[in-house]
Design a protein around this motif. Structure first.
Motif, PDB file in Angstrom:
ATOM      1  N   ARG A 161     -30.238 -24.332 -28.322  1.00 15.13           N
ATOM      2  CA  ARG A 161     -29.378 -25.207 -28.297  1.00 15.13           C
ATOM      3  C   ARG A 161     -27.847 -24.893 -27.587  1.00 15.13           C
ATOM      4  NH1 ARG A 161     -28.572 -26.232 -34.594  1.00 15.13           N
ATOM      5  NH2 ARG A 161     -30.560 -25.576 -34.373  1.00 15.13           N
TER       6      ARG A 161
ATOM      7  N   THR B 151     -33.152 -36.956 -25.407  1.00 15.50           N
ATOM      8  CA  THR B 151     -32.566 -37.475 -26.903  1.00 15.50           C
ATOM      9  C   THR B 151     -34.116 -37.669 -27.487  1.00 15.50           C
ATOM     10  OG1 THR B 151     -30.747 -38.351 -25.883  1.00 15.50           O
ATOM     11  CG2 THR B 151     -31.670 -39.213 -28.141  1.00 15.50           C
ATOM     12  N   ILE B 154     -35.862 -34.028 -27.833  1.00 15.73           N
ATOM     13  CA  ILE B 154     -35.356 -33.061 -28.986  1.00 15.73           C
ATOM     14  C   ILE B 154     -35.550 -33.432 -30.411  1.00 15.73           C
ATOM     15  CG2 ILE B 154     -33.102 -32.270 -29.700  1.00 15.73           C
ATOM     16  CD1 ILE B 154     -32.162 -32.098 -26.708  1.00 15.73           C
ATOM     17  N   THR B 155     -35.256 -35.211 -30.380  1.00 16.99           N
ATOM     18  CA  THR B 155     -35.592 -35.636 -31.890  1.00 16.99           C
ATOM     19  C   THR B 155     -37.055 -35.143 -32.343  1.00 16.99           C
ATOM     20  OG1 THR B 155     -34.047 -37.294 -31.285  1.00 16.99           O
ATOM     21  CG2 THR B 155     -35.492 -37.404 -33.183  1.00 16.99           C
ATOM     22  N   GLY B 159     -35.897 -30.339 -32.106  1.00 18.43           N
ATOM     23  CA  GLY B 159     -34.954 -29.393 -31.498  1.00 18.43           C
ATOM     24  C   GLY B 159     -36.106 -28.292 -30.940  1.00 18.43           C
ATOM     25  N   ARG B 161     -38.811 -27.221 -31.957  1.00 14.23           N
ATOM     26  CA  ARG B 161     -39.419 -26.177 -32.989  1.00 14.23           C
ATOM     27  C   ARG B 161     -40.848 -26.733 -33.430  1.00 14.23           C
ATOM     28  NH1 ARG B 161     -35.320 -26.062 -37.196  1.00 14.23           N
ATOM     29  NH2 ARG B 161     -33.988 -26.599 -36.098  1.00 14.23           N
ATOM     30  N   THR B 173     -38.105 -30.065 -19.560  1.00 15.26           N
ATOM     31  CA  THR B 173     -36.547 -30.026 -20.152  1.00 15.26           C
ATOM     32  C   THR B 173     -35.694 -29.048 -19.027  1.00 15.26           C
ATOM     33  OG1 THR B 173     -37.254 -29.777 -22.182  1.00 15.26           O
ATOM     34  CG2 THR B 173     -35.184 -28.785 -21.898  1.00 15.26           C
ATOM     35  N   TYR B 187     -28.263 -31.899 -27.716  1.00 13.16           N
ATOM     36  CA  TYR B 187     -28.732 -31.053 -28.708  1.00 13.16           C
ATOM     37  C   TYR B 187     -27.542 -31.389 -29.766  1.00 13.16           C
ATOM     38  CZ  TYR B 187     -31.800 -28.038 -31.217  1.00 13.16           C
ATOM     39  OH  TYR B 187     -32.594 -27.311 -31.997  1.00 13.16           O
ATOM     40  N   LYS B 188     -26.493 -30.873 -29.246  1.00 14.76           N
ATOM     41  CA  LYS B 188     -25.462 -30.945 -30.613  1.00 14.76           C
ATOM     42  C   LYS B 188     -25.173 -32.506 -31.165  1.00 14.76           C
ATOM     43  CE  LYS B 188     -20.606 -29.216 -31.826  1.00 14.76           C
ATOM     44  NZ  LYS B 188     -21.275 -28.747 -33.111  1.00 14.76           N
ATOM     45  N   MET B 191     -28.634 -33.271 -33.253  1.00 14.29           N
ATOM     46  CA  MET B 191     -29.272 -32.473 -34.237  1.00 14.29           C
ATOM     47  C   MET B 191     -28.313 -31.478 -34.964  1.00 14.29           C
ATOM     48  SD  MET B 191     -32.353 -32.501 -33.894  1.00 14.29           S
ATOM     49  CE  MET B 191     -32.939 -31.049 -34.623  1.00 14.29           C
ATOM     50  N   GLY B 192     -26.996 -30.989 -34.105  1.00 17.12           N
ATOM     51  CA  GLY B 192     -26.167 -30.177 -34.643  1.00 17.12           C
ATOM     52  C   GLY B 192     -24.927 -30.828 -35.067  1.00 17.12           C
TER      53      GLY B 192
END
Lengths: 318, 318
Positions: A161, B151, B154-155, B159, B161, B173, B187-188, B191-192
C-alpha cells in the motif's frame, strides 16, 4: 561490480553471520532468513544472530535456527541487512570483530559502514534487493526463500500500500505466487492477524486517541502497565502506530509507547506527503524514513506530547 | 466465443446502460466505470445507472456522470457487472426492458441470467475480467480505466490479501503502476482512509466485540441510532465487518448492522478455511462467497445473534 565482490566474499568465507537492526520487523527478519537460505543454495553456511525474535515470524523457514549468541566470535564475514547504521545494528560486536563486512540495505540514511555496501534506497524493502541479488547470483528461488522475501516485501510496503512500491514489487510477487509461496497466508500471519493482546492494546489506543490541530494530528499512547495487563509479547504492539494515520484529514500521526520501567517513550511518527517526520525525529536523536520515523523522548505522556507538538506545529507553520 | 459476441453487441447497440448490484462496493463501481470508459474507447457511449453511490468512490473518473435514473427506459443493450442474480441487480427494470442483455461477473453463484454471460469464478475481482476483455478487444488501457480497475481489484482482494488472488492480479497491477495508475493513492482512498464517522463506528464495534465459542466466533453490532449519532453516510460502515475476523483464533466473524427503522439486521459473516458462511447465509435467504456472505435477519441484536449462533454451532459440531 559490488555484487561480484559480495559473491566472492561469500564463497571465500568459512564462517558467516547475518545481523539486522534492533526491534526487528518483517523486513529485517525476512531478509536475514532469506539471505541465510540463499547462502545455503551457494553451498555455504551462515548463522543468523537476532537477540529478539517476535512470535509472529516464528513460522518462517529457518526461524528455529536463529541464534541469540554464538560461540564463534570472529566470523570471516558478517553481513548486515536492513540496517542503516552500525549503532542500530543488534549484536554489532560481531560486525566489529569480523574479518570482512557487507551491508545490504534500502534506507536512504545508510552511512555505508561496511567494507562492501550494496544499498538501494529506491527499493521499498531490503527483501526486494535480495530478489535481484538472487537473480544475479543465479540462485534457484525456492518456496522457502520466497516466503521469507514476501514477509519483508509485505511488511515494508504495508501490505502493498505504501508510496514507493514498484512494478517490480508486484512482478516479483506474481513470480513467487507462481512457485507456490502462499501469499495470503504470509499476509494474514504478518498483517491480518491480531493477537488477543494486540486487540486489547488496539482498543486502548482507539479509546485514547486525541485529534489535535483541527484534526491534522492524531495522538495516542500505551504505557508499560497496559502491556503488562494484557501480557503483551514482542510484536504485540504492531500496527498500533497506524491507527491514527488512517483517519481522514490526519497529516501526522503520533503513537508513543512507554519504555519499560523508565520515564521515557518510544515515539513513532507517521505522515502524509510533504511532512518529513524523519527531520522531526532527528531533533530528538532519532530518525527513519520521511513518512515513518521514530525517536526516544524522556518524560511522561503529557510532556512527550508537548515536546513533539511544539516541533510539529513549527513545521506546520513553516 | 462469447467475447466476440459481446463486442459485436456493444458495436451494434445505439444505447447502452451498465448496472451493478445493490449496496455497490469497489468492485461493482470500479467495474461499472471501467466498462463505461472501455466502451468509450470503442467509440460508443454508455450510461452507468447506480442508485446509491458511496462517497469513497467519488474520486473515480466518470463518477460525476453516474445516473440514478435515465429518461431512456428501453436500452438496446444493458450490461450487468459484478452481480450474481437478477434479484440483487439494482435498477433491474432496465435489464428486464432491454433488447439485449450481457452479464459479466466473477461470482460462483451466478445463475447466468443474461442473453450473453461471461462469468469467471476463478477471477478474484470482476475488474480483473475486464482487464482480460480489454486485452482481447485491443482497447488502449488508459490511466483512467486502470484507476477504476485497481479499485475493484484492491476491494475484492482485500488489498491483495485474500485467498484466490492470482499471479495475474499482481502482473496486471504491475502493468497499471507502469502506465501511471497511482496505486498507493487508490489503496489509501478505498482501504486506508477512515472517515471520522467510520472511526467512531469502529470504536463502538471494538468496544462491543464479544468472543464466543472459546474465541472461535467474534460478534459485534451497530444500530441505526449509532449511525445517526455519528452522521454516517453510505460507505461509512466499510471495514467494520473485518474487525472480528482478524483476531487470532477466530474462525467465523459476525457483524450485524440494523436496517434503518426496522427490527431487522443486515448480517455479514466472514470465515477462515473450511467454514462455508455462504451455506449459513443461504438458510436465512441470503448468500455470497464461501468466506464472505450476508443475509437479512429479523429481530433485535440478541435474537439475531441467537439465530445465527444456533446454525454456526451446528456447523462447528458437524
Amino acid at each position: 561490480m559490488t555484487l561480484d565482490e559480495i559473491l566472492k566474499e561469500i564463497k571465500n568465507a568459512q564462517t558467516i553471520a547475518i545481523l539486522t537492526h534492533e526491534s526487528p520487523d518483517g523486513d529485517a527478519i525476512g531478509s536475514s532468513l532469506a539471505l541465510k537460505l540463499m547462502i545455503e543454495e551457494l553451498e555455504k553456511e551462515a548463522e543468523v544472530i537476532i537477540p529478539e525474535f517476535p512470535r509472529t515470524f516464528q513460522f518462517l523457514p529457518g526461524a528455529e535456527q536463529v541464534k541469540i549468541d554464538t560461540e564463534t566470535k570472529n566470523y570471516d564475514l558478517v553481513i548486515s541487512v536492513d540496517c542503516a547504521t552500525l549503532k542500530r545494528l543488534a549484536k554489532n560486536e560481531y560486525f566489529e570483530n569480523a574479518k570482512k563486512t557487507i551491508v545490504i540495505d534500502h534506507h536512504g540514511s545508510n552511512n555505508m559502514y561496511g567494507d562492501l555496501n550494496y544499498v538501494n534506497p529506491a527499493s521499498p524493502a531490503c527483501c526486494e534487493i535480495l530478489v535481484s541479488m538472487a537473480e544475479y547470483f543465479q540462485i534457484h528461488m525456492t518456496k522457502e526463500i520466497g516466503t521469507c522475501i514476501m514477509t519483508g516485501m509485505i511488511t515494508d510496503t504495508g501490505g502493498f500500500r505504501y508510496m514507493g512500491i514498484t512494478p517490480e514489487t508486484f512482478e516479483y510477487t506474481a513470480d513467487l505466487l507462481r512457485i507456490g509461496v502462499d501469499i495470503p497466508d504470509v499476509y494474514k500471519r504478518i498483517m491480518g492477524t491480531k493477537t488477543k493482546a494486540n486487540f486489547e492494546l488496539t482498543k486502548k489506543v482507539i479509546s485514547r486517541l486525541e485529534m489535535l490541530e483541527d484534526g491534522k494530528v492524531a495522538f495516542s499512547y500505551i504505557n508499560a502497565q497496559d502491556e503488562k495487563e494484557v501480557n503483551a509479547e514482542p510484536g504485540d504492539h504492531e500496527g498500533l502506530v497506524n491507527i491514527g494515520k488512517d483517519i481522514e484529514g490526519v497529516l501526522v500521526s503520533i503513537f508513543i509507547r512507554q519504555k519499560e520501567e523508565e520515564n521515557a517513550y518510544k515515539v513513532s511518527l507517521r505522515s502524509e506527503d510533504g511532512i518529513n517526520v524523519s527531520d522531526i525525529c532527528l531533533l530528538f536523536g532519532g530518525g527513519g524514513h520521511s513518512r515513518a520515523a521514530g525517536a526516544l523522548i524522556q518524560g511522561n505522556v503529557e510532556e512527550v506530547k508537548e515536546k513533539l507538538m511544539k516541533e510539529i506545529k513549527k513545521w506546520m507553520e513553516s
